[in-house]
Design a protein around this motif. Structure first.
Motif, mmCIF file in Angstrom:
data_model
loop_
_atom_site.group_PDB
_atom_site.id
_atom_site.type_symbol
_atom_site.label_atom_id
_atom_site.label_comp_id
_atom_site.label_asym_id
_atom_site.label_seq_id
_atom_site.Cartn_x
_atom_site.Cartn_y
_atom_site.Cartn_z
ATOM 1 N N PRO A 78 -18.151 -16.109 5.097
ATOM 2 C CA PRO A 78 -17.010 -15.329 5.132
ATOM 3 C C PRO A 78 -16.453 -15.247 6.609
ATOM 4 O O PRO A 78 -17.397 -15.319 7.499
ATOM 5 N N ILE A 79 -15.467 -14.745 6.898
ATOM 6 C CA ILE A 79 -14.733 -14.504 8.185
ATOM 7 C C ILE A 79 -14.964 -13.096 8.724
ATOM 8 O O ILE A 79 -14.811 -12.323 7.596
ATOM 9 N N GLU A 80 -15.629 -12.940 9.785
ATOM 10 C CA GLU A 80 -16.082 -11.687 10.346
ATOM 11 C C GLU A 80 -14.735 -11.212 11.178
ATOM 12 O O GLU A 80 -14.323 -12.318 12.291
ATOM 13 N N ALA A 81 -14.269 -10.056 11.182
ATOM 14 C CA ALA A 81 -13.407 -9.550 11.953
ATOM 15 C C ALA A 81 -13.513 -8.074 12.544
ATOM 16 O O ALA A 81 -14.055 -7.571 11.779
ATOM 17 N N ALA A 82 -13.084 -7.677 13.482
ATOM 18 C CA ALA A 82 -13.005 -6.260 13.917
ATOM 19 C C ALA A 82 -11.481 -5.963 13.815
ATOM 20 O O ALA A 82 -10.553 -6.941 14.172
ATOM 21 N N ALA A 83 -10.990 -4.674 13.296
ATOM 22 C CA ALA A 83 -9.622 -4.472 13.103
ATOM 23 C C ALA A 83 -9.480 -2.808 13.544
ATOM 24 O O ALA A 83 -10.132 -2.091 13.526
ATOM 25 N N ARG A 84 -8.137 -2.754 13.915
ATOM 26 C CA ARG A 84 -7.686 -1.497 14.168
ATOM 27 C C ARG A 84 -6.610 -0.907 13.079
ATOM 28 O O ARG A 84 -5.924 -1.903 12.761
ATOM 29 N N VAL A 85 -6.746 0.226 12.686
ATOM 30 C CA VAL A 85 -5.837 0.727 11.700
ATOM 31 C C VAL A 85 -4.638 1.029 12.404
ATOM 32 O O VAL A 85 -4.492 1.908 13.165
ATOM 33 N N ALA A 86 -3.465 0.047 11.976
ATOM 34 C CA ALA A 86 -2.198 0.195 12.747
ATOM 35 C C ALA A 86 -1.393 0.958 12.099
ATOM 36 O O ALA A 86 -0.367 1.865 13.010
ATOM 37 N N ARG A 87 -1.231 1.054 10.733
ATOM 38 C CA ARG A 87 -0.426 2.092 9.943
ATOM 39 C C ARG A 87 -1.059 2.199 8.374
ATOM 40 O O ARG A 87 -1.843 1.488 8.130
ATOM 41 N N VAL A 88 -0.662 3.560 7.990
ATOM 42 C CA VAL A 88 -1.045 3.942 6.738
ATOM 43 C C VAL A 88 0.148 4.419 5.837
ATOM 44 O O VAL A 88 1.043 5.088 6.249
ATOM 45 N N VAL A 89 0.380 3.682 4.723
ATOM 46 C CA VAL A 89 1.128 4.075 3.814
ATOM 47 C C VAL A 89 0.407 5.074 2.764
ATOM 48 O O VAL A 89 -0.336 4.506 1.916
ATOM 49 N N SER A 90 0.559 6.305 2.697
ATOM 50 C CA SER A 90 -0.001 7.248 1.977
ATOM 51 C C SER A 90 0.536 7.211 0.468
ATOM 52 O O SER A 90 1.589 6.308 0.167
ATOM 53 N N LEU A 91 0.053 7.837 -0.574
ATOM 54 C CA LEU A 91 0.236 7.845 -1.860
ATOM 55 C C LEU A 91 1.529 8.252 -2.106
ATOM 56 O O LEU A 91 2.581 7.482 -2.975
ATOM 57 N N GLY A 92 1.883 9.394 -1.560
ATOM 58 C CA GLY A 92 3.299 9.968 -1.498
ATOM 59 C C GLY A 92 4.264 9.121 -1.089
ATOM 60 O O GLY A 92 5.259 9.001 -1.636
ATOM 61 N N THR A 93 4.169 8.495 0.113
ATOM 62 C CA THR A 93 5.180 7.729 0.822
ATOM 63 C C THR A 93 5.379 6.246 -0.066
ATOM 64 O O THR A 93 6.413 5.952 -0.038
ATOM 65 N N ALA A 94 4.219 5.930 -0.490
ATOM 66 C CA ALA A 94 4.296 4.606 -1.430
ATOM 67 C C ALA A 94 5.141 4.907 -2.550
ATOM 68 O O ALA A 94 5.820 4.100 -2.810
ATOM 69 N N ALA A 95 4.721 5.919 -3.317
ATOM 70 C CA ALA A 95 5.543 6.378 -4.469
ATOM 71 C C ALA A 95 7.095 6.406 -4.198
ATOM 72 O O ALA A 95 7.883 5.979 -5.005
ATOM 73 N N ALA A 96 7.461 7.204 -3.232
ATOM 74 C CA ALA A 96 8.853 7.670 -2.703
ATOM 75 C C ALA A 96 9.465 6.168 -2.367
ATOM 76 O O ALA A 96 10.527 5.974 -2.772
#
Length: 135
Positions: A78-96
């Motif tokens: 497997p490929i190993e990486a480090a990442a930063r959470v750049a954005r989040v789409v919440s359940l409410g935003t996703a539904a809308a």
């Protein structure tokens, strides 16, 4: 007709927010990945790009960091990486918005060998997106 709809929406105060700008081409997938760090788990990646991935984990905090393990399709480790959470789409935003909830991860670290394998992996996925399945 589209112009008419947009003018009608604007007159009613509806603002259509464009998607965030993309630095590289994204490929839609449903690929299992493992998260390492404060909340280890297995999630699906819904899209991949040379710079990051969007995963089905809407409960992560923006700017948090985590490790990501991405299995590849040719029997390599497997490929190993480090990442930063750049954005989040919440359940409410996703539904809308009619989107999938989750988090966009920006890859911050990856070994040179894994970077080469990541690039090859994305090239294979890109080739698959251009194929047509016959019935």
């Amino acid at each position: 007709r589209l112009l008419e709809l947009l003018q009608h929406a604007r007159a009613r105060g509806v603002v259509i927010k464009p998607p965030p700008p993309r630095a590289s081409m994204r490929f839609p997938v449903r690929w299992a990945v493992a998260l390492r760090g404060a909340h280890p788990s297995h999630v699906d990646a819904l899209d991949l790009s040379s710079d990051g991935l969007f995963i089905t984990a809407p409960n992560l905090a923006v700017d948090s960091t985590l490790g990501v393990t991405i299995p590849v399709d040719v029997g390599d480790p497997p490929i190993e990486a480090a990442a930063r959470v750049a954005r989040v789409v919440s359940l409410g935003t996703a539904a809308a918005r009619g989107l999938a909830p989750g988090a966009g991860l920006a890859i911050t670290e990856m070994s040179e060998g894994d970077r080469v394998r990541w690039t090859r992996f994305l090239a294979r996925i890109e080739r698959r997106t251009t194929r047509t399945v016959m019935r």
